[in-house]
Design a protein around this motif. Sequence first.
Motif, PDB file in Angstrom:
ATOM      1  N   VAL A 128      13.668-110.321  43.965  1.00 25.82           N
ATOM      2  CA  VAL A 128      13.863-109.536  42.737  1.00 25.82           C
ATOM      3  C   VAL A 128      12.524-109.387  41.999  1.00 25.82           C
ATOM      4  CG1 VAL A 128      14.937-109.542  40.465  1.00 25.82           C
ATOM      5  CG2 VAL A 128      16.262-110.175  42.491  1.00 25.82           C
ATOM      6  N   ILE A 129      11.761-110.479  41.964  1.00 27.63           N
ATOM      7  CA  ILE A 129      10.496-110.427  41.237  1.00 27.63           C
ATOM      8  C   ILE A 129       9.499-109.518  41.950  1.00 27.63           C
ATOM      9  CG2 ILE A 129       8.504-111.800  40.508  1.00 27.63           C
ATOM     10  CD1 ILE A 129      10.465-114.164  40.159  1.00 27.63           C
ATOM     11  N   ASN A 133      11.650-102.237  43.233  1.00 24.62           N
ATOM     12  CA  ASN A 133      12.016-102.015  41.831  1.00 24.62           C
ATOM     13  C   ASN A 133      12.048-103.335  41.065  1.00 24.62           C
ATOM     14  OD1 ASN A 133      12.413 -99.199  41.975  1.00 24.62           O
ATOM     15  ND2 ASN A 133      14.320 -99.590  43.106  1.00 24.62           N
ATOM     16  N   VAL A 135      10.700-107.044  39.248  1.00 24.31           N
ATOM     17  CA  VAL A 135      10.205-107.388  37.918  1.00 24.31           C
ATOM     18  C   VAL A 135       8.742-106.988  37.761  1.00 24.31           C
ATOM     19  CG1 VAL A 135       9.752-109.292  36.336  1.00 24.31           C
ATOM     20  CG2 VAL A 135      11.831-109.281  37.719  1.00 24.31           C
ATOM     21  N   SER A 138       8.370-102.970  38.103  1.00 26.93           N
ATOM     22  CA  SER A 138       8.930-102.208  36.989  1.00 26.93           C
ATOM     23  C   SER A 138       8.163-102.502  35.695  1.00 26.93           C
ATOM     24  CB  SER A 138      10.427-102.469  36.836  1.00 26.93           C
ATOM     25  OG  SER A 138      10.695-103.839  36.777  1.00 26.93           O
TER      26      SER A 138
END
Lengths: 290, 273, 373
Positions: A128-129, A133, A135, A138
Amino acid sequence: MAKRGMDAEARQGFTLIAPPFIYALAILAAPILTILSYSFLTDGYLEVVREFTLDNYRQVWTDPIVRTVMLRSLMVSALVTLVTVVLAFPVAYYVSFMVRPERKSMWLFLITIPFWTSYLIRVFLWKVILGYNGVINSSLTGLGIIDEPLTFILYNVNSIVLTLAHAYAPFAILPIFVALEKIDRSLLEAGRDLGENRLMTFWRVTLPLAMPGVIAAVLIVFIPTIGDYVTPELIGGGKIPMIANLIQVQMLALDNRPLGSALAVTAMLVVAVVSLLFLALNRRFLKVKQ
Amino acid sequence: MSAGRFQGGGLRAYTLFYLLFLYAPILLLPLFAFNSGTIIAFPLKGFTTDWFVQMWGNATLRRALTNSLTIAMSASVLATCFGIFAARASTRFEFPGKTGIMGFIMLPMVLPEIIVAMSLLVVLLGVGAELSILTVIIGHTLICMPYGIAILSTAFASLDRSLEEAAYDLGETKWSAFRLITLPLVMPGIISSLLISFTISLDEFIIAFFLAGNEPTLPTYIFSQLRFPKQIPMIMALGTVLVALSIILLAIGEYFRRRGIARIGGKDSGGFL
Amino acid sequence: MSDDSSPMIECRELQKYYGDYHALRGIDLSIREGEFFSLLGPSGCGKTTLLRVIAGFEDISAGAVLIDGRHMEDVPANRRPTNMVFQSYAIFPHLSVAENVAFGLRRDPRPKPEKAAMVEEALEMVGLRGYGGRAAHALSGGQRQRVALARALILKPKVLLLDEPLSALDRKMREQMQVELIKLQRQVGITFVLVTHDQEEALVMSDRIAVMFEGEIAQLDEPEALYARPASRRVADFIGVMNFLPARILDEADGRATADIPGLGVVDLPEGQISRADADDSGPMIGFRPETMTLLRPGQTSQQARETGAVIDEVVYYGDMTYYDLRLDGSARLDGKARTVRISMRNVFGRDVPCVGTAVRLAWSPGSLVLFR
């Protein structure tokens, strides 16, 4: 008769150690011996044929895919180990030398907490990080620093290394910390008293004495990372398999147990050789110390 | 002195930064768990507790939780029992081959889990055993045992050998001396060992993935759901709960460890492991 | 039960092996009822093993142990009429002081209040009245020692075994506890067996001392005899300071001997002053304690029979005492090597200490010499 006392103690010791030892024999030694014997047998369709062969090992050592994966695993774990230990050393040093004694256990507690939280979710959160897309991307695009998301940080070896270095951080910090704690502080004062500056004292006194801890850290990070299954699967997106993924594929997906076993045995051998190498290094350091 | 302080400051900043690196994923977890957006990315949309509600209503998840708790409890109790035997044997008795036997029992700590899982799987399939949570318990007991032994050995080793002898000398039997003196003094170690084994088992993925058959456990359920973007927010909620639970368990473990030290008037010399 | 003829503890031909290591080599020993007995020796001599054998913590490989006339072969430690004070004191850290002292009473059928009174009495005996409620780990070293004593004595054992009980205390505390232990032993009247490596401690406290080397008893005697007439050079060396000078034996008959000692001259020695030499000895030696010779000031005379000239080589000042290393005149006569001996003198107020290089006279008497041959 002469050894009566000794024997009584040994007998009690054996009686006590028997339950865990027998358990480990049954659940660990027997299976490992089984795959060891499988690795010398021939693969039939959906079954193992009881015919002795060295073909599996020949294939493991010659197949370009296996070799690529094996080398990649070695390289990734070597990189992870290097990064983890180098990043961890200053932290261990700080906690051992700069933190007041009564607060040390609090710091260690802080360092170990993340380690005990769900491994899978931690690994996934790195995705996710680091993701397309994610962290980092984004935030950076949001701030107008970059126009296109950075791609070099996901689905490649870098991200695997980063994720594993995060996962095994406490494993590296703790042994180094223990070794640093054992150093008699007056030795450092002696080093400085004998005319060395802080840096040279560190180099000539602290570092050599901390070496057993560093080597323990290297082993304790290297061994599990080379067999890691989850991170290549999640972070590498399944596109950059490591040895564990290959073993799983051979054993289950392709149902080639002999080849899978030969891979597993080879992986164990590689781990054993690297470990022995480092243990030998450690012994040399210990000898120098004496 | 000022040079030393500067050096300490630099190291302190580095260490704090390192802690941030360690905690980054955990800190993000609750952000996404309470975020109303379905995509796990910034900027956050709004506050919601829907994901927790969804999690609560999920039947498979509940089954996975029950399985995981059953496995973790059984494995931690078994591993700690074996650990008590091994720790007492290794700290109290000398016998031939001790180093080798102890080294072998501690082996799972350094053996890649995939090898433990695969070889065990091959044998279980070979003998025609049915995969279930029982087979996972067997595997988890094996990998939790070394951690239990490490913790319990410290507890047993810090015990003065003459304490038990003194109780024996004062008229107790060997067993009652163990029960009245040794057991209460190593109890904090036993609790630590139970908690650590529980935490390891609850979080263990690979053995559970290969040995559980069709039974879900929390990690294998999470792994299966990570493929579906729609499920991710709920997994984040689950992760938040799990992290909170782990921290509570660890804090309890740490409390008992410290109380154990304070109780015998010892000096605190470190944390887990 | 036991009269004067039967000892409280009797060890017969005790042998103890740890694997190939021969820890006790034929110990024969009897300890009387009410005696304060010490096992003295360097570390590794087997004294602690012997104590643990008596307590029942160690099996024996051969021989027998009798306590109060009973064979102890099949009696385990928890049923022997002995109690032990451990070197580490082994105070149970999770129990209070009173719970520690009452520990051995758990199986005692007496009602609770009576037991509490016994605990209070035991604590009072060791000077810890009112400490019952304290946590054991909050005690000082000396207090732990007292709790360990109370805990052992409350069971009224026939024998109290003490394993280096004072070694963990600082010097002042140790000296104080030595006196207290002697008083306590007289008060309770039971047999005490003390293990120690500290010869001073053994001399101060014991009725009799067994000196042990390498699993054997080298000498068993009362403190005065042990000090004045050590049975061998090794014992002499271990207990206090002893000077040694080579001797030439001129004549020997009926247990008496005449010896020529460089620096001291020809001396007649009666039977009581001749000890056996050690196996690896380099020849006959004369030994004497530092305080048995007197340094004479110019013009001073002495009651002692003989005088010898010497030169002061070194002066070591201790406040109450001064040690002088002296080179004896004519000490090189035998083999060309000059010998120095150490003499101790109590310092007297107003009298100055002679300095290095001064020629002095020594007064001594042949009765203080021991011949090792």
